[in-house]
Design a protein around this motif. Structure first.
Motif, PDB file in Angstrom:
ATOM      1  N   ALA A   1       0.832  -1.211   0.000  1.00 50.99           N
ATOM      2  CA  ALA A   1       0.000   0.000   0.000  1.00 50.99           C
ATOM      3  C   ALA A   1       0.860   1.252   0.000  1.00 50.99           C
ATOM      4  O   ALA A   1       0.562   2.239  -0.691  1.00 50.99           O
ATOM      5  N   LEU A   2       1.957   1.226   0.760  1.00 50.28           N
ATOM      6  CA  LEU A   2       2.883   2.356   0.790  1.00 50.28           C
ATOM      7  C   LEU A   2       3.548   2.556  -0.565  1.00 50.28           C
ATOM      8  O   LEU A   2       3.712   3.689  -1.026  1.00 50.28           O
TER       9      LEU A   2
ATOM     10  N   ASP B   1       2.243   1.831  -3.450  1.00 51.97           N
ATOM     11  CA  ASP B   1       1.236   2.441  -4.324  1.00 51.97           C
ATOM     12  C   ASP B   1       1.096   3.935  -4.023  1.00 51.97           C
ATOM     13  O   ASP B   1       0.933   4.754  -4.943  1.00 51.97           O
ATOM     14  N   GLU B   2       1.142   4.301  -2.727  1.00 51.04           N
ATOM     15  CA  GLU B   2       1.024   5.708  -2.325  1.00 51.04           C
ATOM     16  C   GLU B   2       2.202   6.522  -2.859  1.00 51.04           C
ATOM     17  O   GLU B   2       2.032   7.636  -3.356  1.00 51.04           O
TER      18      GLU B   2
ATOM     19  N   GLN C   1       1.777   7.154  -6.478  1.00 52.06           N
ATOM     20  CA  GLN C   1       0.830   8.234  -6.735  1.00 52.06           C
ATOM     21  C   GLN C   1       1.486   9.594  -6.515  1.00 52.06           C
ATOM     22  O   GLN C   1       1.274  10.537  -7.283  1.00 52.06           O
ATOM     23  N   LYS C   2       2.295   9.708  -5.465  1.00 54.94           N
ATOM     24  CA  LYS C   2       2.986  10.973  -5.188  1.00 54.94           C
ATOM     25  C   LYS C   2       3.955  11.333  -6.311  1.00 54.94           C
ATOM     26  O   LYS C   2       4.072  12.503  -6.695  1.00 54.94           O
TER      27      LYS C   2
END
Length: 553
Positions: A323-324, A326-327, A330-331
């Motif tokens: 999940a991190l 993926d985050e 996105q950033k």
């Protein structure tokens, strides 16, 4: 409009309940009878400071309630913004306890004094000799100008567009700040993302590796126990399968004597087959069980990497690491594309700015056009009510195009003088309380038909005038009261003869205690009150006749 005013335990008032009428309401009474006390009570529901020393009875709390019909005032948004129930008849209540602490309510909902004051100012407008009120406020002066310029709808649309414009400006600032921060953190985010991407994370990998490592770590113990189990089942001299076979043979010999023994023998033969299969699988498992040092090292290295990444990022599972990742992805994408968003938003803002400037200039032009009408009307009315030399000038300062605000480009300022040969100046610098009251009366009469105005209370606006001038002031008030509720406190019979509702404020002493009271006068009582105002406490026939003529004029 103010439908009803209830006062309990305030100054000389024990309990008082007044129902006002539409149009013009007249209040008269001797000096000190309690007219100013009633105004003071009204001030409390407008948010003014309260002190317990003004209580009638120091052992009871003070309660003031104002009941207002607000159906035409378009105040729904105020109630929504303050999470209040909107009622067509809205009640403003103020309670002051014995220790001087105050509580405020709107429709029985507790509110702050600031909220009570904000609503009260939109419902009641008090003008007295001793106060420079909203007439000196530039927002009110702008409102007057816009009403006469027929700008209300256009200004409403402009303000809506301006609020959207400001929100987009705020969003642009956020995007620019985010862009700057993203660029500052870009290298760090990229490093973290690369590290996680290279780890080739799988959601359930950690759990599987931990199970396999546990098996490798105990491989020797597992192999030994499997060999022992296999031996007991099939390899010992007296192994389990051999013994079960012998038991099966014994049962077969008995089948001919008892049928149910045959069923048991069959079940035992099936069990022997199953146990043989189990023994075979145990043997196969034992042969494939061994300690693989290379695999052990490989698993430990992999788990150490996963544990290290989890500790570094303060998470406890591969799922959270994914999940991190993926985050971070996105950033990184945001950092790449945010400049495009900024550019697109800047174009939108520039386009909307041009539209707003155009609309602001149109508003300004209409305001300029309305100025002569405002000045001429107000000066004419002032001349009729005893201020023949009064001058009003509406100054509009138009700012640079890029300095527009919620009201457009204009700063409106009313400049005034009551005397010939004197320089015009801002209202609070040159106008007395009485002059301001008459000026406000003139302005209110100008705009009354243009908008729903709050109830206006004039406290002795007639000070310094008499005779024909007072009569004209009264006529203007009557005209004003056709479109709004007006309450006026007066000492002049010419004023008292106007309107249809006349209230008399008086003192009454019972058991050595003085009370302030109020009552609505009938027609005959009204004639007598005006006659007393004309000639004194014991009016003659002439005074009564004059009073009757005033009422019928």
């Amino acid at each position: 409009m103010l439908n009803r005013l209830y006062i309990k335990n305030y100054a000389l008032i024990d309990s008082l309940d007044i129902s006002f009428d539409k149009g013009l309401n007249i209040l008269t009474g001797e000096t000190g009878a309690g007219k100013s006390i009633i105004l003071g009570a009204v001030g409390l529901i407008l948010g003014q400071r309260a002190e317990s020393k003004y209580f009638f009875n120091q052992q009871k709390k003070c309660v003031i309630e104002g009941f207002f019909n607000i159906g035409d005032y378009q105040l729904n948004s105020f109630f929504d913004e303050n999470d209040l129930d909107f009622e067509t008849e809205t009640v403003l209540r103020r309670e002051i306890s014995l220790d001087g602490k105050s509580r405020a309510f709107i429709n029985d909902t507790p509110v702050t004094l600031a909220v009570l004051k904000q609503l009260g100012e939109q419902l009641l407008d008090i003008h007295s000799q001793h106060a420079t009120l909203e007439i000196g406020n530039q927002n009110f002066q702008l409102l007057v100008t816009d009403l006469m310029a027929d700008n209300v709808e256009a200004l409403k649309d402009y303000k809506s567009a301006f609020k959207i414009y400001k929100k987009k400006q705020d969003r642009l600032i956020e995007l620019i700040q985010s862009s700057e921060q993203a660029k500052a953190d870009l290298d760090y985010f990229q490093f973290q993302f690369n590290e996680l991407e290279q780890a080739n994370l799988q959601a359930d990998e950690q759990e599987q590796l931990e199970v396999e490592l546990n098996a490798l770590t105990h491989a020797e113990e597992i192999k030994t126990n499997l060999i022992n189990a296999s031996s007991l089942l099939e390899q010992e001299e007296y192994n389990a399968i051999q013994l079960l076979k012998e038991a099966s043979i014994q049962l077969q010999h008995l089948e001919k004597y008892q049928p149910e023994i045959g069923e048991l023998a069959e079940r035992l033969r099936s069990s022997i087959i199953e146990i043989k299969d189990i023994s075979s699988e145990i043997s196969n498992l034992e042969q494939t069980t061994f300690f693989n040092e290379e695999r052990n090292i490989e698993i430990n290295d992999r788990l150490n990497l996963l544990y290290s990444l989890q500790k570094k990022h303060r998470v406890s599972s591969n799922t959270e690491l994914i999940a991190l990742q993926d985050e971070l992805s996105q950033k990184l994408n945001n950092a790449i594309f945010i400049d495009e968003d900024i550019l697109a938003l800047e174009k939108e803002i520039a386009k909307e700015k041009d539209i707003l400037i155009k609309e602001a200039l149109e508003l300004s032009a209409k305001r300029q056009k309305a100025i002569p009408q405002i000045q001429e009307y107000v000066e004419k009315v002032l001349s009729n009510i005893g201020m023949p030399d009064a001058q009003l000038r509406v100054d509009i300062h138009v700012r640079e195009n890029d300095q527009f605000d919620i009201n457009g480009l204009d700063i409106v300022k009313f400049m005034f003088t009551a005397n010939k040969g004197h320089q015009l100046n801002e209202l609070h610098k040159v106008a007395s309380g009485g002059e301001l009251s008459r000026l406000m009366l003139s302005i209110k009469s100008l705009i009354a038909k243009k908008t729903a105005l709050p109830t206006i209370i004039f406290d002795e606006i007639d000070t310094g005038v008499s005779g024909e001038v007072a009569h004209k002031v009264g006529n203007i008030m009557e005209k004003l009261a056709e479109d709004m509720q007006v309450i006026t406190i007066t000492h002049l019979p010419q004023m008292a003869s106007k309107g249809n509702s006349h209230f008399f404020v008086y003192k009454e002493t019972k058991e050595n205690i003085t009370y302030s009271k109020i009552r609505k006068l009938n027609e005959q009582e009204r004639i007598m009150e005006i006659a007393k105002m004309l000639s004194g406490e014991s009016p003659g026939e002439s005074a009564i006749k004059n009073a009757t003529e005033l009422l019928n004029s």
